[in-house]
Design an enzyme around this catalytic site. Structure first.
Site, short mmCIF file in Angstrom:
data_model
loop_
_atom_site.label_atom_id
_atom_site.label_comp_id
_atom_site.label_asym_id
_atom_site.label_seq_id
_atom_site.Cartn_x
_atom_site.Cartn_y
_atom_site.Cartn_z
CG ASP A 199 -2.32 0.66 0.92
OD1 ASP A 199 -2.23 2.02 0.64
OD2 ASP A 199 -3.35 -0.01 0.91
CG HIS A 257 -0.69 1.51 -3.18
ND1 HIS A 257 -2.21 1.19 -2.81
CD2 HIS A 257 -0.46 0.41 -3.98
CE1 HIS A 257 -2.30 0.07 -3.13
NE2 HIS A 257 -1.55 -0.56 -3.69
#
Length: 348
Positions: free
Chosen positions: A174, A197
């Site tokens: 993430d 991310h």
């Protein structure tokens, strides 16, 4: 923090010795402490239980938590292993155990925190959470989890001020770093990110909340194979502002969405709200390659819009030889001093 926190010496030390591995369930340490600089020296390895029934049911928020421990120092070159594989599988299988995941390290109201020279791997959920802290220094960390591990953010920051993160490597499933509401004066320098991310501001404004972030400076950071690069994400239904943000000396290698502002983040399809205003965002000396056709995406809402967006010496090419890339923009205003691809909504 028991006797350790009540020790009267200048720097009492709680030590995890080198060459040793310790199995640890959920534990919380709370101040105030008598010492000005309590020291947690991690030279060995701390591992989490790897089965659902090995955890107590009374704390689903964190694995190791510190609250109101002022001047806390955590360092030593050791390792935290969250052994999160079973929880990742539960999330992928929509099992109820997914909701019982814990963040690995949680710091709450720990002003003057110094966190450095540690290895963090395979957290069930986020690896490090910094909440309601002021004057924080984070450096020389290595944070790792597979790119398919859900919600394993590297560092989450919320309601915190004067946070300096530098010279670290973060590769997770993430956000490498996420900056959440009511955070100001955040400096991120010399961080290598990937997989993951990217470095994100937000998301902000969920469920109509009022949230603000300002004075964020991201400099000399590198992204390789990330799902996003530098991102600002706000819910359409929220309110508040994001302002005075700088991304400088940034490099991308085969990153999707290298530059993205999404002011209409709305996965649930809800409409309305005044929107979170985004202004004074500068991208300076940004270069590298994009895995997507759209290398720059400025998706701003009609009500709040994005103002004073500056592109200064931005050059992004396709990571696929011979492919063309482009910029996409909506309701964004500002200036492009030098930008490739051309950003049509910004004046030259």
């Amino acid at each position: 923090m028991g006797d350790f926190c009540q020790a009267s010496e200048e720097m009492p030390t709680l030590e995890v010795p080198a060459g040793k591995t310790f199995l640890l369930k959920s534990v919380s340490f709370s101040g105030p402490c008598m010492s000005k600089n309590p020291h947690v020296l991690i030279e060995g390895t701390i591992v989490a239980p790897n089965s659902f029934d090995s955890w107590d049911d009374d704390d689903y928020e964190k694995w190791i938590g510190f609250t109101a421990v002022v001047g806390l120092i955590v360092d030593g070159g050791g390792r935290f292993d969250g052994r999160g594989e079973a929880w990742w599988k539960a999330c992928n299988d929509n099992d109820s155990a997914c909701s019982k995941r814990r963040q690995a390290l949680h710091f709450n109201k720990c002003n003057g925190l110094r966190l450095s020279n540690l290895h963090h791997v395979n957290s069930q959920k986020g690896h490090i959470c910094i909440n309601a802290c002021d004057d924080v220094e984070v450096s020389n960390l290595q944070i790792l989890a597979p790119d398919e591990s859900p919600n394993t953010d590297g560092i989450d920051i919320s309601e915190s001020n004067h946070v300096n993160i530098h010279d670290s490597f973060i590769g997770t499933g993430d956000d490498c770093i996420a900056i959440n509401g009511f955070s100001t004066s955040i400096n991120i320098t010399g961080v290598k990110c990937g997989p993951g991310h990217g470095i994100s501001i937000g998301s902000l404004g969920k469920d109509g909340a009022y949230e603000t972030v300002e004075e964020v400076h991201v400099k000399s950071c590198a992204f390789k194979g990330t799902q996003n690069g530098v991102r600002i994400k706000t819910w359409e239904t929220g309110s508040g502002y994001v302002r005075k943000i700088t991304f400088e000396d940034i490099t991308f290698v085969n990153s999707e969405n290298p530059i993205i502002i999404d002011q209409q983040y709305n996965p649930n399809g809800n409409r309305g709200g005044s929107g979170i205003k985004i202004s004074d965002v500068t991208y300076r000396n940004v270069r590298g390659s994009s895995a997507d056709e759209v290398a720059i995406a400025l998706n701003c809402a009609g009500k709040a819009a994005c103002t004073n967006i500056v592109m200064d010496n931005v050059k992004i090419t396709s990571s696929n030889p011979g492919k063309q890339i482009r910029a996409s923009c909506n309701n964004a205003k500002g200036t492009a001093i030098s930008a490739s691809p051309t950003v049509p909504c910004l004046s030259s």
